[in-house]
Design an enzyme around this catalytic site. Sequence first.
Site, PDB file in Angstrom:
ATOM      1  N   HIS A 155       4.371  11.333   3.091  1.00 27.59           N
ATOM      2  CA  HIS A 155       5.209  10.259   3.642  1.00 27.59           C
ATOM      3  C   HIS A 155       6.511  10.792   4.249  1.00 27.59           C
ATOM      4  O   HIS A 155       7.499  10.061   4.384  1.00 27.59           O
ATOM      5  CB  HIS A 155       5.486   9.206   2.558  1.00 27.59           C
ATOM      6  CG  HIS A 155       4.241   8.487   2.136  1.00 27.59           C
ATOM      7  ND1 HIS A 155       4.147   7.782   0.960  1.00 27.59           N
ATOM      8  CD2 HIS A 155       3.033   8.365   2.729  1.00 27.59           C
ATOM      9  CE1 HIS A 155       2.921   7.260   0.852  1.00 27.59           C
ATOM     10  NE2 HIS A 155       2.235   7.599   1.906  1.00 27.59           N
ATOM     11  N   GLN A 197       3.875  11.855  -2.443  1.00 24.31           N
ATOM     12  CA  GLN A 197       4.308  10.675  -1.698  1.00 24.31           C
ATOM     13  C   GLN A 197       5.841  10.644  -1.641  1.00 24.31           C
ATOM     14  O   GLN A 197       6.413   9.831  -0.942  1.00 24.31           O
ATOM     15  CB  GLN A 197       3.805   9.401  -2.387  1.00 24.31           C
ATOM     16  CG  GLN A 197       2.295   9.302  -2.496  1.00 24.31           C
ATOM     17  CD  GLN A 197       1.876   8.228  -3.496  1.00 24.31           C
ATOM     18  OE1 GLN A 197       1.834   7.036  -3.177  1.00 24.31           O
ATOM     19  NE2 GLN A 197       1.602   8.651  -4.722  1.00 24.31           N
ATOM     20  N   THR A 208       2.446   7.887 -10.342  1.00 20.18           N
ATOM     21  CA  THR A 208       2.223   6.984  -9.211  1.00 20.18           C
ATOM     22  C   THR A 208       1.488   5.724  -9.652  1.00 20.18           C
ATOM     23  O   THR A 208       0.583   5.785 -10.488  1.00 20.18           O
ATOM     24  CB  THR A 208       1.449   7.653  -8.056  1.00 20.18           C
ATOM     25  OG1 THR A 208       1.345   6.732  -6.970  1.00 20.18           O
ATOM     26  CG2 THR A 208       0.064   8.115  -8.485  1.00 20.18           C
TER      27      THR A 208
HETATM   28  C1  BV8 Z   1      -0.789   2.706   7.300  1.00 14.15           C
HETATM   29  C2  BV8 Z   1       8.157   6.559   2.623  1.00 14.15           C
HETATM   30  C3  BV8 Z   1      -2.139   2.473   9.270  1.00 14.15           C
HETATM   31  C4  BV8 Z   1       9.312   5.704   3.004  1.00 14.15           C
HETATM   32  C5  BV8 Z   1       6.365   5.093   1.799  1.00 14.15           C
HETATM   33  C6  BV8 Z   1      -5.256  -1.024   2.497  1.00 14.15           C
HETATM   34  C7  BV8 Z   1      -5.124  -2.018   1.595  1.00 14.15           C
HETATM   35  C8  BV8 Z   1      -3.890  -2.709   1.508  1.00 14.15           C
HETATM   36  C9  BV8 Z   1      -2.801  -2.380   2.309  1.00 14.15           C
HETATM   37  C10 BV8 Z   1      -2.937  -1.392   3.197  1.00 14.15           C
HETATM   38  C11 BV8 Z   1      -4.150  -0.732   3.309  1.00 14.15           C
HETATM   39  N1  BV8 Z   1      -4.000   0.202   4.260  1.00 14.15           N
HETATM   40  C12 BV8 Z   1      -2.739   0.134   4.763  1.00 14.15           C
HETATM   41  C13 BV8 Z   1      -2.080  -0.831   4.122  1.00 14.15           C
HETATM   42  C14 BV8 Z   1      -0.720  -1.168   4.361  1.00 14.15           C
HETATM   43  C15 BV8 Z   1       0.258  -0.280   3.547  1.00 14.15           C
HETATM   44  C16 BV8 Z   1       0.042  -0.395   2.056  1.00 14.15           C
HETATM   45  O1  BV8 Z   1      -0.618   0.411   1.418  1.00 14.15           O
HETATM   46  N2  BV8 Z   1       0.680  -1.434   1.486  1.00 14.15           N
HETATM   47  C17 BV8 Z   1       0.607  -1.603   0.022  1.00 14.15           C
HETATM   48  C18 BV8 Z   1       1.971  -1.987  -0.485  1.00 14.15           C
HETATM   49  C19 BV8 Z   1      -0.418  -2.592  -0.357  1.00 14.15           C
HETATM   50  N3  BV8 Z   1       0.133   1.125   3.945  1.00 14.15           N
HETATM   51  C20 BV8 Z   1       0.831   1.517   5.043  1.00 14.15           C
HETATM   52  O2  BV8 Z   1       1.527   0.782   5.708  1.00 14.15           O
HETATM   53  C21 BV8 Z   1       0.681   2.987   5.427  1.00 14.15           C
HETATM   54  N4  BV8 Z   1       0.394   3.107   6.823  1.00 14.15           N
HETATM   55  O3  BV8 Z   1      -1.650   2.252   6.594  1.00 14.15           O
HETATM   56  O4  BV8 Z   1      -0.902   2.879   8.667  1.00 14.15           O
HETATM   57  C22 BV8 Z   1      -1.969   1.059   9.531  1.00 14.15           C
HETATM   58  C23 BV8 Z   1      -1.085   0.726  10.520  1.00 14.15           C
HETATM   59  C24 BV8 Z   1      -0.981  -0.623  10.806  1.00 14.15           C
HETATM   60  C25 BV8 Z   1      -1.627  -1.619  10.025  1.00 14.15           C
HETATM   61  C26 BV8 Z   1      -2.488  -1.226   9.004  1.00 14.15           C
HETATM   62  C27 BV8 Z   1      -2.663   0.131   8.751  1.00 14.15           C
HETATM   63  C28 BV8 Z   1       2.010   3.754   5.198  1.00 14.15           C
HETATM   64  C29 BV8 Z   1       2.383   3.751   3.759  1.00 14.15           C
HETATM   65  C30 BV8 Z   1       3.596   4.682   3.514  1.00 14.15           C
HETATM   66  C31 BV8 Z   1       4.876   3.901   3.399  1.00 14.15           C
HETATM   67  N5  BV8 Z   1       6.001   4.792   3.039  1.00 14.15           N
HETATM   68  N6  BV8 Z   1       7.407   5.937   1.543  1.00 14.15           N
HETATM   69  C32 BV8 Z   1      10.420   5.688   1.977  1.00 14.15           C
HETATM   70  O5  BV8 Z   1      10.288   6.350   0.924  1.00 14.15           O
HETATM   71  O6  BV8 Z   1      11.409   5.024   2.256  1.00 14.15           O
HETATM   72  S1  BV8 Z   1       5.467   4.423   0.506  1.00 14.15           S
HETATM   73  C33 BV8 Z   1       6.448   4.641  -0.924  1.00 14.15           C
HETATM   74  O7  BV8 Z   1       6.009   3.650  -1.826  1.00 14.15           O
HETATM   75  C34 BV8 Z   1       6.279   5.942  -1.642  1.00 14.15           C
HETATM   76  O8  BV8 Z   1       6.159   7.048  -0.784  1.00 14.15           O
HETATM   77  C35 BV8 Z   1       5.009   5.698  -2.457  1.00 14.15           C
HETATM   78  O9  BV8 Z   1       3.864   5.945  -1.683  1.00 14.15           O
HETATM   79  C36 BV8 Z   1       5.091   4.211  -2.730  1.00 14.15           C
HETATM   80  C37 BV8 Z   1       5.601   3.939  -4.114  1.00 14.15           C
HETATM   81  O10 BV8 Z   1       4.569   4.229  -4.997  1.00 14.15           O
HETATM   82  P1  BV8 Z   1       4.838   5.249  -6.214  1.00 14.15           P
HETATM   83  O11 BV8 Z   1       5.369   6.532  -5.698  1.00 14.15           O
HETATM   84  O12 BV8 Z   1       3.614   5.261  -7.012  1.00 14.15           O
HETATM   85  O13 BV8 Z   1       6.061   4.561  -7.006  1.00 14.15           O
HETATM   86  P2  BV8 Z   1       6.089   3.198  -7.825  1.00 14.15           P
HETATM   87  O14 BV8 Z   1       7.521   2.869  -7.969  1.00 14.15           O
HETATM   88  O15 BV8 Z   1       5.144   2.194  -7.235  1.00 14.15           O
HETATM   89  O16 BV8 Z   1       5.460   3.601  -9.254  1.00 14.15           O
HETATM   90  C38 BV8 Z   1       6.084   4.566 -10.041  1.00 14.15           C
HETATM   91  C39 BV8 Z   1       5.074   4.972 -11.110  1.00 14.15           C
HETATM   92  O17 BV8 Z   1       5.668   6.000 -11.906  1.00 14.15           O
HETATM   93  C40 BV8 Z   1       4.696   3.835 -12.059  1.00 14.15           C
HETATM   94  O18 BV8 Z   1       3.291   3.852 -12.286  1.00 14.15           O
HETATM   95  C41 BV8 Z   1       5.465   4.177 -13.347  1.00 14.15           C
HETATM   96  O19 BV8 Z   1       4.765   3.755 -14.499  1.00 14.15           O
HETATM   97  C42 BV8 Z   1       5.500   5.694 -13.266  1.00 14.15           C
HETATM   98  N7  BV8 Z   1       6.621   6.338 -13.979  1.00 14.15           N
HETATM   99  C43 BV8 Z   1       7.861   5.844 -14.217  1.00 14.15           C
HETATM  100  N8  BV8 Z   1       8.618   6.795 -14.893  1.00 14.15           N
HETATM  101  C44 BV8 Z   1       7.807   7.879 -15.066  1.00 14.15           C
HETATM  102  C45 BV8 Z   1       6.542   7.602 -14.475  1.00 14.15           C
HETATM  103  N9  BV8 Z   1       5.524   8.484 -14.467  1.00 14.15           N
HETATM  104  C46 BV8 Z   1       5.743   9.691 -15.088  1.00 14.15           C
HETATM  105  N10 BV8 Z   1       6.947  10.039 -15.664  1.00 14.15           N
HETATM  106  C47 BV8 Z   1       7.976   9.152 -15.676  1.00 14.15           C
HETATM  107  N11 BV8 Z   1       9.122   9.523 -16.260  1.00 14.15           N
END
Ligand code: BV8
Length: 239
Positions: A116, A98, A186
């Site tokens: 992404h 991602q 993630t």
């Molecule tokens: C879409 C690029 C069709 C840009 C990104 C179903 C249910 C609910 C919502 C939706 C659904 N379907 C669609 C949606 C809407 C939405 C969505 O999912 N919203 C969420 C917030 C609920 N999805 C979309 O919009 C997708 N498109 O569905 O299109 C559509 C169209 C119209 C209407 C409906 C549907 C597109 C999603 C992609 C968006 N772009 N990135 C950029 O980077 O600027 S997403 C971006 O955020 C990342 O790429 C990644 O995917 C996400 C962040 O998540 P993580 O990578 O997991 O990071 P996070 O900070 O959350 O967590 C970090 C983790 O690491 C933690 O667990 C932590 O404990 C851990 N960690 C920390 N340190 C360490 C570690 N692990 C290991 N070692 C360490 N040292």
Amino acid sequence: MGRARGLVARAQRIVVFTGAGMSAESGIPTFRDALTGLWERYDPEQLATEAGFRSDPPLVWSWYASRRQAIAGAAPNAGHRAIAALEPRKPGLLVVTQNVDGLHQRAGSGDVVELHGSILRVRCLAGCGVVERGWQDDPRSPPPCPSCGAPLRPDVVWFGELLPEEALRRAQRAAMRCDLMLVVGTSALVYPAAELPFLAARGGAQVLVVNPEPTEVDGIASASLHGPAGRLLPELLGG
Ligand code: BV8
Ligand code: ZN
């Protein structure tokens, strides 16, 4: 760790699915942490949208410029390198990320699906087809498209936008066929990417989580290693 190493040793078809935590030890803030200092009053799901970009192109462009700068100053960590080093021993290993930072490729991973997109490319906002890896970078405002003059935008997937079809299809197919999915760093909250570990489990694969915190995926995991990827992956994947 022993049981987890056993799962890796026995696996034939491995998919490594990663998120922002994979790059945390390279100094790249996770998505939730990316909004510090200047950006703390913004919501990522506002900045990372076409509407956000159209309403204030310089603001969103400079956010991406600041992230690009951080990535340029960073290096793959021991976790990225351990995954790349596993590849020759596990033919067909696929990295599905991602992350838009390109650090898996810089660590030497040969087969990476960028679900992404990538912050290291730009494309034409008007969709005239222009996609560029090198451009006149002014962090204050987006350059014009060399072909149609519309603004260039980061070649990433914004919220509300569809994922690149081929990338998503390849990731889903690999998830359904793998016998081990390693889920690293993630929170598995963003869809459709977050569905992949569940697809793998439904396909009969073992799911192995590496994350300091509990996540949505722990419930279907055969084993969860709670700690940082940069420390645990060399131990888990080392020969
Ligand atoms: C879409 C690029 C069709 C840009 C990104 C179903 C249910 C609910 C919502 C939706 C659904 N379907 C669609 C949606 C809407 C939405 C969505 O999912 N919203 C969420 C917030 C609920 N999805 C979309 O919009 C997708 N498109 O569905 O299109 C559509 C169209 C119209 C209407 C409906 C549907 C597109 C999603 C992609 C968006 N772009 N990135 C950029 O980077 O600027 S997403 C971006 O955020 C990342 O790429 C990644 O995917 C996400 C962040 O998540 P993580 O990578 O997991 O990071 P996070 O900070 O959350 O967590 C970090 C983790 O690491 C933690 O667990 C932590 O404990 C851990 N960690 C920390 N340190 C360490 C570690 N692990 C290991 N070692 C360490 N040292
Ligand atoms: Zn154009």
